[in-house]
Design a protein around this motif. Structure first.
Motif, PDB file in Angstrom:
ATOM      1  N   ILE A  46       0.854  -1.187   0.000  1.00 11.05           N
ATOM      2  CA  ILE A  46       0.000   0.000   0.000  1.00 11.05           C
ATOM      3  C   ILE A  46       0.889   1.235   0.000  1.00 11.05           C
ATOM      4  O   ILE A  46       1.722   1.424   0.898  1.00 11.05           O
ATOM      5  CB  ILE A  46      -0.926   0.022   1.224  1.00 11.05           C
ATOM      6  N   ALA A  47       0.724   2.083  -1.006  1.00  5.89           N
ATOM      7  CA  ALA A  47       1.475   3.331  -1.089  1.00  5.89           C
ATOM      8  C   ALA A  47       0.688   4.442  -0.405  1.00  5.89           C
ATOM      9  O   ALA A  47      -0.536   4.536  -0.549  1.00  5.89           O
ATOM     10  CB  ALA A  47       1.739   3.695  -2.548  1.00  5.89           C
ATOM     11  N   VAL A  48       1.388   5.284   0.356  1.00  4.36           N
ATOM     12  CA  VAL A  48       0.758   6.395   1.070  1.00  4.36           C
ATOM     13  C   VAL A  48       1.374   7.692   0.554  1.00  4.36           C
ATOM     14  O   VAL A  48       2.590   7.886   0.631  1.00  4.36           O
ATOM     15  CB  VAL A  48       0.958   6.273   2.589  1.00  4.36           C
ATOM     16  N   VAL A  49       0.514   8.563   0.032  1.00  5.94           N
ATOM     17  CA  VAL A  49       0.956   9.787  -0.634  1.00  5.94           C
ATOM     18  C   VAL A  49       0.376  10.991   0.097  1.00  5.94           C
ATOM     19  O   VAL A  49      -0.778  10.971   0.525  1.00  5.94           O
ATOM     20  CB  VAL A  49       0.491   9.798  -2.107  1.00  5.94           C
ATOM     21  N   GLY A  50       1.183  12.046   0.244  1.00 13.95           N
ATOM     22  CA  GLY A  50       0.696  13.259   0.886  1.00 13.95           C
ATOM     23  C   GLY A  50       1.845  14.117   1.364  1.00 13.95           C
ATOM     24  O   GLY A  50       2.983  13.656   1.471  1.00 13.95           O
ATOM     25  N   ASP A  51       1.549  15.377   1.673  1.00 10.65           N
ATOM     26  CA  ASP A  51       2.579  16.297   2.143  1.00 10.65           C
ATOM     27  C   ASP A  51       3.041  15.951   3.547  1.00 10.65           C
ATOM     28  O   ASP A  51       2.321  15.300   4.318  1.00 10.65           O
ATOM     29  CB  ASP A  51       2.054  17.737   2.131  1.00 10.65           C
ATOM     30  N   SER A  52       4.234  16.423   3.898  1.00 11.60           N
ATOM     31  CA  SER A  52       4.718  16.281   5.261  1.00 11.60           C
ATOM     32  C   SER A  52       3.760  17.004   6.206  1.00 11.60           C
ATOM     33  O   SER A  52       3.308  18.119   5.923  1.00 11.60           O
ATOM     34  CB  SER A  52       6.123  16.897   5.366  1.00 11.60           C
ATOM     35  N   GLY A  53       3.414  16.345   7.317  1.00  6.17           N
ATOM     36  CA  GLY A  53       2.479  16.928   8.277  1.00  6.17           C
ATOM     37  C   GLY A  53       1.028  16.570   8.018  1.00  6.17           C
ATOM     38  O   GLY A  53       0.144  16.970   8.785  1.00  6.17           O
ATOM     39  N   SER A  78       8.263  14.144  12.744  1.00  2.00           N
ATOM     40  CA  SER A  78       9.379  14.624  11.933  1.00  2.00           C
ATOM     41  C   SER A  78       8.846  15.380  10.731  1.00  2.00           C
ATOM     42  O   SER A  78       7.961  14.915  10.028  1.00  2.00           O
ATOM     43  CB  SER A  78      10.242  13.448  11.466  1.00  2.00           C
ATOM     44  N   MET A  79       9.416  16.561  10.495  1.00  3.22           N
ATOM     45  CA  MET A  79       8.995  17.371   9.354  1.00  3.22           C
ATOM     46  C   MET A  79       9.983  17.243   8.196  1.00  3.22           C
ATOM     47  O   MET A  79       9.933  17.990   7.233  1.00  3.22           O
ATOM     48  CB  MET A  79       8.863  18.847   9.773  1.00  3.22           C
ATOM     49  N   GLU A  80      10.910  16.292   8.315  1.00  2.00           N
ATOM     50  CA  GLU A  80      11.900  16.111   7.259  1.00  2.00           C
ATOM     51  C   GLU A  80      11.224  15.588   5.984  1.00  2.00           C
ATOM     52  O   GLU A  80      10.264  14.821   6.043  1.00  2.00           O
ATOM     53  CB  GLU A  80      12.975  15.124   7.707  1.00  2.00           C
ATOM     54  N   THR A  81      11.747  15.990   4.842  1.00  2.00           N
ATOM     55  CA  THR A  81      11.204  15.540   3.572  1.00  2.00           C
ATOM     56  C   THR A  81      11.706  14.136   3.258  1.00  2.00           C
ATOM     57  O   THR A  81      12.899  13.869   3.360  1.00  2.00           O
ATOM     58  CB  THR A  81      11.638  16.500   2.443  1.00  2.00           C
ATOM     59  N   THR A  82      10.804  13.271   2.886  1.00  2.00           N
ATOM     60  CA  THR A  82      11.188  11.914   2.518  1.00  2.00           C
ATOM     61  C   THR A  82      11.933  11.943   1.191  1.00  2.00           C
ATOM     62  O   THR A  82      11.412  12.421   0.187  1.00  2.00           O
ATOM     63  CB  THR A  82       9.932  11.025   2.388  1.00  2.00           C
ATOM     64  N   MET A 101       5.566   7.574   0.329  1.00  2.00           N
ATOM     65  CA  MET A 101       6.124   8.108  -0.909  1.00  2.00           C
ATOM     66  C   MET A 101       6.689   9.511  -0.698  1.00  2.00           C
ATOM     67  O   MET A 101       6.152  10.301   0.079  1.00  2.00           O
ATOM     68  CB  MET A 101       5.037   8.157  -1.988  1.00  2.00           C
ATOM     69  N   PRO A 102       7.791   9.857  -1.397  1.00  2.00           N
ATOM     70  CA  PRO A 102       8.331  11.223  -1.325  1.00  2.00           C
ATOM     71  C   PRO A 102       7.304  12.242  -1.796  1.00  2.00           C
ATOM     72  O   PRO A 102       6.421  11.932  -2.606  1.00  2.00           O
ATOM     73  CB  PRO A 102       9.530  11.177  -2.281  1.00  2.00           C
ATOM     74  N   GLY A 103       7.398  13.464  -1.261  1.00  2.00           N
ATOM     75  CA  GLY A 103       6.468  14.518  -1.642  1.00  2.00           C
ATOM     76  C   GLY A 103       6.558  14.855  -3.120  1.00  2.00           C
ATOM     77  O   GLY A 103       7.643  14.878  -3.708  1.00  2.00           O
ATOM     78  N   PRO A 110      10.283  16.872  -8.776  1.00  2.00           N
ATOM     79  CA  PRO A 110       9.318  17.609  -9.605  1.00  2.00           C
ATOM     80  C   PRO A 110       8.386  16.647 -10.333  1.00  2.00           C
ATOM     81  O   PRO A 110       8.712  15.490 -10.564  1.00  2.00           O
ATOM     82  CB  PRO A 110      10.222  18.365 -10.590  1.00  2.00           C
ATOM     83  N   ARG A 111       7.221  17.144 -10.685  1.00  2.17           N
ATOM     84  CA  ARG A 111       6.219  16.286 -11.321  1.00  2.17           C
ATOM     85  C   ARG A 111       6.743  15.559 -12.553  1.00  2.17           C
ATOM     86  O   ARG A 111       6.529  14.348 -12.712  1.00  2.17           O
ATOM     87  CB  ARG A 111       5.012  17.137 -11.754  1.00  2.17           C
ATOM     88  N   ASP A 112       7.415  16.307 -13.441  1.00  2.00           N
ATOM     89  CA  ASP A 112       7.760  15.727 -14.734  1.00  2.00           C
ATOM     90  C   ASP A 112       8.758  14.580 -14.648  1.00  2.00           C
ATOM     91  O   ASP A 112       8.887  13.797 -15.587  1.00  2.00           O
ATOM     92  CB  ASP A 112       8.275  16.809 -15.692  1.00  2.00           C
ATOM     93  N   SER A 113       9.461  14.460 -13.503  1.00  2.00           N
ATOM     94  CA  SER A 113      10.406  13.349 -13.371  1.00  2.00           C
ATOM     95  C   SER A 113      10.156  12.542 -12.102  1.00  2.00           C
ATOM     96  O   SER A 113      11.002  11.763 -11.678  1.00  2.00           O
ATOM     97  CB  SER A 113      11.842  13.889 -13.357  1.00  2.00           C
ATOM     98  N   TYR A 114       8.966  12.724 -11.496  1.00  2.08           N
ATOM     99  CA  TYR A 114       8.674  12.104 -10.202  1.00  2.08           C
ATOM    100  C   TYR A 114       8.808  10.585 -10.246  1.00  2.08           C
ATOM    101  O   TYR A 114       9.526   9.981  -9.442  1.00  2.08           O
ATOM    102  CB  TYR A 114       7.266  12.483  -9.733  1.00  2.08           C
ATOM    103  N   PHE A 115       8.138   9.951 -11.183  1.00  2.00           N
ATOM    104  CA  PHE A 115       8.115   8.484 -11.199  1.00  2.00           C
ATOM    105  C   PHE A 115       9.466   7.897 -11.573  1.00  2.00           C
ATOM    106  O   PHE A 115       9.837   6.827 -11.097  1.00  2.00           O
ATOM    107  CB  PHE A 115       7.013   7.999 -12.146  1.00  2.00           C
ATOM    108  N   ALA A 116      10.217   8.601 -12.403  1.00  2.00           N
ATOM    109  CA  ALA A 116      11.561   8.134 -12.730  1.00  2.00           C
ATOM    110  C   ALA A 116      12.468   8.222 -11.510  1.00  2.00           C
ATOM    111  O   ALA A 116      13.298   7.336 -11.266  1.00  2.00           O
ATOM    112  CB  ALA A 116      12.144   8.960 -13.876  1.00  2.00           C
TER     113      ALA A 116
END
Length: 405
Positions: A46-53, A78-82, A101-103, A110-116
Motif C-alpha cells: 500500500i502506497a501512502v501519498v501526501g505532504d509532510s504533516g 518529523s517534518m523532514e522531507t522523505t 512516498m516522497p512529496g 518535480p512532477r515531470d520526473s517524479y516516477f523516474a
C-alpha cells in the motif's frame, strides 16, 4: 460448509493421506504447514501519498497496530522531507507493507520526473492512500489522475478530523451536530475532486482520527481495503491486519474456520498426549499453538489486551475481569490447555466433512480416531475466541466513547 468447499476439502485430505503413505510423517507435516502458510508468502503493498504533516506516519502506524515507540513504526513528528520510498511493516505481520512516498512537486521530486526518480513501478502497489489534513493539494490531485489512468485502486483519507469536530463544538456550542459536520466535510472533499475531474465517489473518501480507530471512517477504511483486496492476497491482508472491526472479525473467523479441518490432521500425529477421561490421545501442542494464533488474530492475546488496557488507563487484569474473559486462563500453559480440553470435549454429532474424511484418515493414521475430537476442539476454541473478541470490541468501543465525552 458449502458443497463445493466440502468436496475440495475432502480432495485435499486425500492428497495429504497419500503424502503420508508414500513419503512419511515429516513430508506429511511439511506439506500441511506449507499450505496453511501460503498467505505468508505473498505481500500486499500500500502506497501512502501526501505532504509532510498530513498525518501519513500516524495513519500507517494506526493501521499496522503500532505506536511510534514500537519496532517497525513510522517516525511521528518529523517534518523532514522523505528522500526515498520508506517502507514500514508490523514485525509480527511483515506481509502487509506500507510505502511512504516522497512529496510530489518538491525541488527533489518535480512532477515531470517524479516516477523516474522514485524508481518504482506503480504496478507494484495494490492500493494507494492519498492523505491530507484539510484540503487536497494540487499535487495530490495530479497524482490521483495518474494512478486512475493506470486503473489502480486509490482512496482519499482526511486526517485530523477530531480537530475539526472539537473546533466546531467550541464555535457552535448550541447548534453543533457531529453527523452534519462530517457530511459537510466529506461533501466539500467530493466537490473538490469533481472540480479536478477525478472520477470517484464518496465511498472512496474517509474521515479518520489516527489516534482512535473506533471513530469516524477508520473501520470503514479497513473494511473497504479487505473487500477490494486482490483475491490471491485477500487472506494475506485479513491475517496481517493487527486491529479489529466487526466486519474484520467476520473475515478473520472465516479464514480461521477453513484452517480447522487441515490443522486437525496435524494434531493426529507426533507426540500424542492422552486426554484424561476422554480415552484418546492428540498432539496437544499443535492445538495449543493454533489456539494462540486465534487469540492473536482476534486481538485478545496478552499483548493486545495490555495495549488496550494502557489506552484505557486500567490494569490488564481488571479489564479482562470487566469483560468476563476466560481465554487467557486457558493459555497460561500447555498443561492448563490439556486440562481445559479434557473438560470441554463432550462428544457431539459428527458433521459431514468429518464423516467423509475419517475413513481416509484412519486408513493411514493410527491415531486417526482422534480426528473428530481435534476438529471439535478447534471449533470450540475458535468460537470462544470469537465470542470474546466481539464482546471486547463492543465494550472497549463504549469505554473509549465515554472517555472522550
Amino acid at each position: 460448509m458449502e458443497v463445493g468447499k466440502e468436496e475440495s476439502l475432502i480432495s485435499d485430505i486425500r492428497e495429504y493421506a497419500k503424502t503420508f503413505t508414500e513419503n512419511g510423517v515429516s513430508s506429511f507435516q511439511n506439506k500441511i504447514e506449507q499450505n496453511l502458510n501460503v498467505w505468508k508468502e505473498k505481500k500486499l503493498n500500500i502506497a501512502v501519498v501526501g505532504d509532510s504533516g498530513a498525518g501519513k506516519s500516524s495513519l500507517i502506524n494506526a493501521i499496522l497496530g503500532l505506536t511510534a515507540e514500537d519496532e517497525g513504526a513510522a517516525p511521528v513528528g518529523s517534518m523532514e522531507t522523505t528522500m526515498t520510498i520508506e517502507k514500514y511493516v508490523n514485525p509480527l505481520h511483515p506481509n502487509l507493507v506500507f510505502s511512504d512516498m516522497p512529496g510530489i512537486g518538491t525541488p527533489n521530486f518535480p512532477r515531470d520526473s517524479y516516477f523516474a526518480k522514485i524508481g518504482q513501478d506503480l504496478t507494484e502497489f495494490d492500493f494507494f492512500l492519498i492523505v491530507c489534513s484539510g484540503r487536497f493539494k494540487e499535487n495530490d490531485l495530479w497524482f490521483a489522475n495518474i494512478i486512475h489512468s493506470q486503473r489502480k485502486e486509490f482512496y482519499f483519507v482526511r486526517t485530523h478530523t477530531d480537530e475539526d469536530v472539537l473546533s466546531n463544538k467550541h464555535d457552535f456550542p448550541q447548534t453543533h451536530n457531529q453527523e452534519t459536520l462530517l457530511a459537510l466535510l466529506k461533501n466539500r472533499l467530493f466537490d473538490e475532486l469533481n472540480r479536478a475531474q477525478i472520477a470517484t465517489n464518496q465511498d472512496h473518501i474517509f474521515l479518520v482520527d489516527n489516534y482512535d480507530p473506533t471513530k469516524y471512517d477508520f473501520e470503514k477504511l479497513l473494511d473497504t481495503l479487505v473487500v477490494n483486496a486482490p483475491s490471491i492476497k485477500k487472506d494475506t491482508l485479513i491475517l496481517s491486519l493487527a486491529i479489529t472491526t466487526n466486519n474484520l472479525i467476520d473475515e478473520k473467523v472465516k479464514v480461521l474456520k477453513d484452517r480447522v479441518y487441515i490443522k486437525a490432521l496435524l494434531a493426529c500425529v507426533g507426540s500424542l498426549v492422552p486426554l484424561p477421561g476422554v480415552g484418546v490421545a492428540v498432539e496437544a501442542s499443535v492445538l495449543y499453538q493454533e489456539y494462540q494464533f486465534y487469540r492473536e488474530q482476534l486481538s485478545i492475546d496478552d499483548k493486545s489486551m495490555q495495549n488496550i488496557s494502557e489506552r484505557l488507563d486500567v490494569s490488564k487484569e481488571n479489564l479482562e475481569k470487566k469483560l468476563n474473559m476466560k481465554s487467557h486462563m486457558v493459555s497460561v500453559s500447555l498443561q492448563a490447555f490439556v486440562k481445559f480440553l479434557s473438560v470441554h470435549v463432550a462428544s457431539e454429532g459428527i458433521e459431514n466433512v468429518v464423516k467423509a474424511a475419517l475413513p481416509i484418515i484412519s486408513s493411514v493414521l493410527a491415531a486417526g480416531v482422534s480426528y473428530p475430537l481435534c476438529v471439535h476442539s478447534l471449533k470450540n476454541l475458535l468460537a470462544m475466541c470469537e465470542k470474546e473478541a466481539r464482546a471486547a470490541h463492543y465494550d472497549v468501543e463504549i469505554m473509549f466513547l465515554k472517555q472522550h465525552q
